[in-house]
Every structure is written in structure tokens, then in C-alpha cells.
Design an enzyme around this catalytic site. Structure first.
Site, PDB file in Angstrom:
ATOM      1  N   ASP A  26      14.501  37.313  38.367  1.00 19.10           N
ATOM      2  CA  ASP A  26      14.312  36.263  39.347  1.00 19.10           C
ATOM      3  C   ASP A  26      15.656  36.039  40.045  1.00 19.10           C
ATOM      4  O   ASP A  26      16.716  36.420  39.521  1.00 19.10           O
ATOM      5  CB  ASP A  26      13.843  34.988  38.641  1.00 19.10           C
ATOM      6  CG  ASP A  26      13.532  33.877  39.622  1.00 19.10           C
ATOM      7  OD1 ASP A  26      12.889  34.159  40.648  1.00 19.10           O
ATOM      8  OD2 ASP A  26      13.939  32.730  39.367  1.00 19.10           O
ATOM      9  N   ASP A  28      16.587  32.838  42.486  1.00 19.49           N
ATOM     10  CA  ASP A  28      17.002  31.433  42.476  1.00 19.49           C
ATOM     11  C   ASP A  28      17.087  30.913  41.046  1.00 19.49           C
ATOM     12  O   ASP A  28      16.098  30.925  40.312  1.00 19.49           O
ATOM     13  CB  ASP A  28      15.995  30.587  43.264  1.00 19.49           C
ATOM     14  CG  ASP A  28      16.050  30.857  44.754  1.00 19.49           C
ATOM     15  OD1 ASP A  28      17.134  30.710  45.330  1.00 19.49           O
ATOM     16  OD2 ASP A  28      15.008  31.223  45.329  1.00 19.49           O
ATOM     17  N   ASP A 226      14.371  31.796  34.929  1.00 17.53           N
ATOM     18  CA  ASP A 226      14.823  30.453  34.545  1.00 17.53           C
ATOM     19  C   ASP A 226      13.684  29.452  34.496  1.00 17.53           C
ATOM     20  O   ASP A 226      13.899  28.300  34.132  1.00 17.53           O
ATOM     21  CB  ASP A 226      15.873  29.944  35.536  1.00 17.53           C
ATOM     22  CG  ASP A 226      15.269  29.633  36.904  1.00 17.53           C
ATOM     23  OD1 ASP A 226      14.572  30.527  37.451  1.00 17.53           O
ATOM     24  OD2 ASP A 226      15.462  28.519  37.425  1.00 17.53           O
TER      25      ASP A 226
END
Length: 345
Positions: A26, A28, A226
Site C-alpha cells: 500500500d 498512503d 496500514d
């Protein structure tokens, strides 16, 4: 990894970049936040790549094109080809193309990433709900400056029965100033105005996993993210292993209370975790031990952390084992406040 309930973070004797052939990362909250590289990300990814691991960047953010994302990563010191970037815009464009005729017009509520992905699939992006022969509406993150009137434009078309698609439904997105509203918040605006439900392509749903596998050819992938409800759940749905890093949206308390589909295979502080093995969480005479920490679920409904301490992430791993074991197929309801305060994460 299977769909069985995970009761503890896993161990790995090998460093993760050697145990898996491809990291599905990922962006961001993992590689950057608000456009700036997260600490240790650049050097960790460079080391993993130099030692043979393939890197692919898989993002629910549909705003930018793969070329723009690759250029940005290069500016941060992470040399990247556009083909190594997979976006939810690409996944939703494929989903739409499978349900409409080639050359169909699609109303775009979002950024350039959606328009480029639609053209790649032979579709025609348009800006008005009044276009003749409109075949679909697609909604993706358009950045903080997206005009409110674009949501009305989507609503006009959807209320006339035009099929609605969304790149993703992430409610929030991390930035340099904190957590802001994501595409999911914008989707809710249109849902309220129409009463309709979009077909969604992005993580954690199967269209995004399919797009990633088709574009990367990964055989032993490791999802790195995250967010529990997108990255980790997407890995769970795809039956692949995952690494949660604590540099973005998810905090320690959310992880301890994760439901089964949100429990990652591994947990680490940041992307340096790619370059190391993962310590074993062992059953102890009471509770679970990792490093210098032991986590115990007490009869009075409290999670307690004992021991001389050490790496706080080891303590978090032990707490996860105690909490997930106690919760089984549910969500841990034990009071973990004092234990988590000891860790300072």
C-alpha cells in the site's frame, strides 16, 4: 494463510523479503504520508529490491495515474516503473468494461487516474450526466478540491438508473496534517442522495486482488499495509499473508481488538520489518510470551503485560496473541488500556 481464525502473529525464521517473492505495498500510510516518504521506507525498499524481492505498489487511491505515482516514488528515491503501480482505478475500469459495450460513455466523478484507466479499457470518460447513451457512473477519490457539484452530477445519473461503480470505499485517508475524509465518505454522500449501492472494486474486495495478480504475476505475495479493513482484510479474502506496519491508520488498540478477517500474519513498526525475520510468540505458563514481554488474559476481564520489557512491538505481538486467543472468532472485549500504555505505541 487460510480463512481460519488467526490467534497469534506468526513467526518467520527467514527475513520476509526472502520468504516472499513480491511485496504488494500500500502507499498512503506505508510508503508515504501526505506525499512525503515515511521514515525508513526508502532505504528498506531499496534493500529488499537489491536482494531480489519484486515490489508492487497497490493503492486504493484512484486520483493519480500509475505514471504519476511512479514519478512521485522516483522523486522520493524509490525508482519505480508505471507497470509496478496497481490502482483501484484500474480495477474498477476492468470491472466496468466487463459489463458494458466497448466504447461506452462513463461519467467520471474523480481524478485523472480514473480517466486514464477507463481509456485503457476502451471506454470514454465524460463529465455530464446529460451525455446521451451514458452507460455507467464511476466514483473515485478526487482530492480535497473536488467540487460538491460533482456528487450532484453522479446522483442525477444514478437516480435515472445508470449503474454506479466506486473505486473504493475507504472512509479516511492519511495526510501530513492528519487523517482526512477518503472516497468512502464521498460515496456516502451519493448513497444518501440516491439510495443506491455501488459496485466496489478496491481493497478488500476480489476485483482489486484479481487486478493485482494479473498485473504482477506474484507467486508468493506478501501484502504490506496500514489498514485492517482494506489491506489486511484484502489479504485475508485473497488467502495470502500480510504484514501490518504501524505507520498509518491502524493503532495498537485497534490491532488488539481486530476481528478474525482483520488479523495480519505479521506485525512490525515500519518497513524495516521486510528485512528481518519475525519473532515467535510462544505460549507461557500464563498467557503468551514474545521477547521480554508476557501478556496474560486475567479472569477479571483485563489484559495484563508482564516482564522486563524490551522492544514494544514484541509486547504488542504478545498482547495480540492473548487477545485474539481469548476472542476466538469474535472481538476482544478485555480491558487493555494499562497494558497498551506500557508500550507507548
Amino acid at each position: 494463510m487460510t480463512r481460519q481464525s488467526r490467534t497469534s502473529p506468526a513467526a518467520s525464521e527467514q527475513s520476509l523479503h526472502q520468504a516472499y517473492d513480491t511485496a504488494l505495498l500500500d502507499l498512503d500510510g506505508v510508503v508515504y504520508a501526505g506525499g512525503e516518504a515515511i521514515a525508513y521506507a526508502v532505504e528498506s525498499l531499496a534493500a529488499a529490491r537489491a536482494d531480489g524481492m519484486h515490489l508492487a505498489y497497490v493503492t486504493n487511491n484512484a486520483l493519480r495515474t500509475p505514471d504519476a505515482v511512479a514519478e512521485h516514488l522516483g522523486e522520493l528515491g524509490i525508482p519505480t516503473e508505471a507497470a509496478e503501480v496497481i490502482t483501484s482505478a484500474q480495477a474498477v475500469a476492468r470491472l466496468i468494461s466487463e459489463q458494458v459495450e466497448p466504447g461506452s460513455k462513463v461519467l467520471v466523478i474523480g481524478g485523472e487516474g480514473l480517466r486514464v484507466a477507463l481509456r485503457e479499457r476502451g471506454l470514454v470518460p465524460v463529465e455530464s450526466a446529460e451525455e446521451e447513451g451514458l452507460a455507467a457512473v464511476v466514483q473515485g477519490y478526487g482530492g480535497p478540491e473536488l467540487p460538491w457539484g460533482r456528487f450532484a452530477e453522479a446522483s442525477y445519473a444514478i437516480n435515472r438508473g445508470v449503474p454506479w461503480f466506486a473505486s473504493n470505499t475507504d472512509l479516511t485517508i492519511p495526510g501530513t496534517r492528519g487523517i482526512g475524509p477518503g472516497n468512502g465518505a464521498a460515496v456516502e454522500v451519493v448513497r444518501i442522495a440516491t439510495g443506491a449501492e455501488p459496485q466496489v472494486a478496491g481493497k478488500p474486495l476480489p476485483p482489486m486482488h484479481r487486478e493485482t495478480v494479473l498485473r504482477t504475476g506474484a507467486e508468493r505475495p506478501l501484502v504490506v499495509g496500514d489498514r485492517l479493513d482494506t489491506d489486511i482484510e484484502g489479504a485475508f479474502n485473497g488467502e495470502v499473508d500480510s504484514l501490518l506496519v504501524l505507520t498509518g491508520v491502524t493503532d495498537a488498540e485497534q490491532l488488539v481488538r481486530a476481528e478474525p478477517r482483520h488479523r495480519p500474519t505479521y506485525v512490525d513498526r515500519d518497513l524495516r520489518g521486510l528485512l528481518t525475520g519475525q519473532p515467535e510468540v510462544e505460549p507461557a505458563s500464563e498467557g503468551f510470551r514474545c521477547g521480554g514481554w508476557t501478556a496474560v488474559a486475567l479472569n477479571r476481564g483485563v489484559l495484563e503485560l508482564r516482564g522486563e520489557g524490551g522492544d514494544p512491538v514484541d509486547g504488542l505481538r504478545a498482547l495480540c496473541a492473548a487477545a485474539w486467543t481469548a476472542a476466538g472468532d469474535g472481538v476482544c472485549t478485555l480491558d487493555a488500556a494499562k497494558a497498551l500504555a506500557r508500550l507507548g505505541l
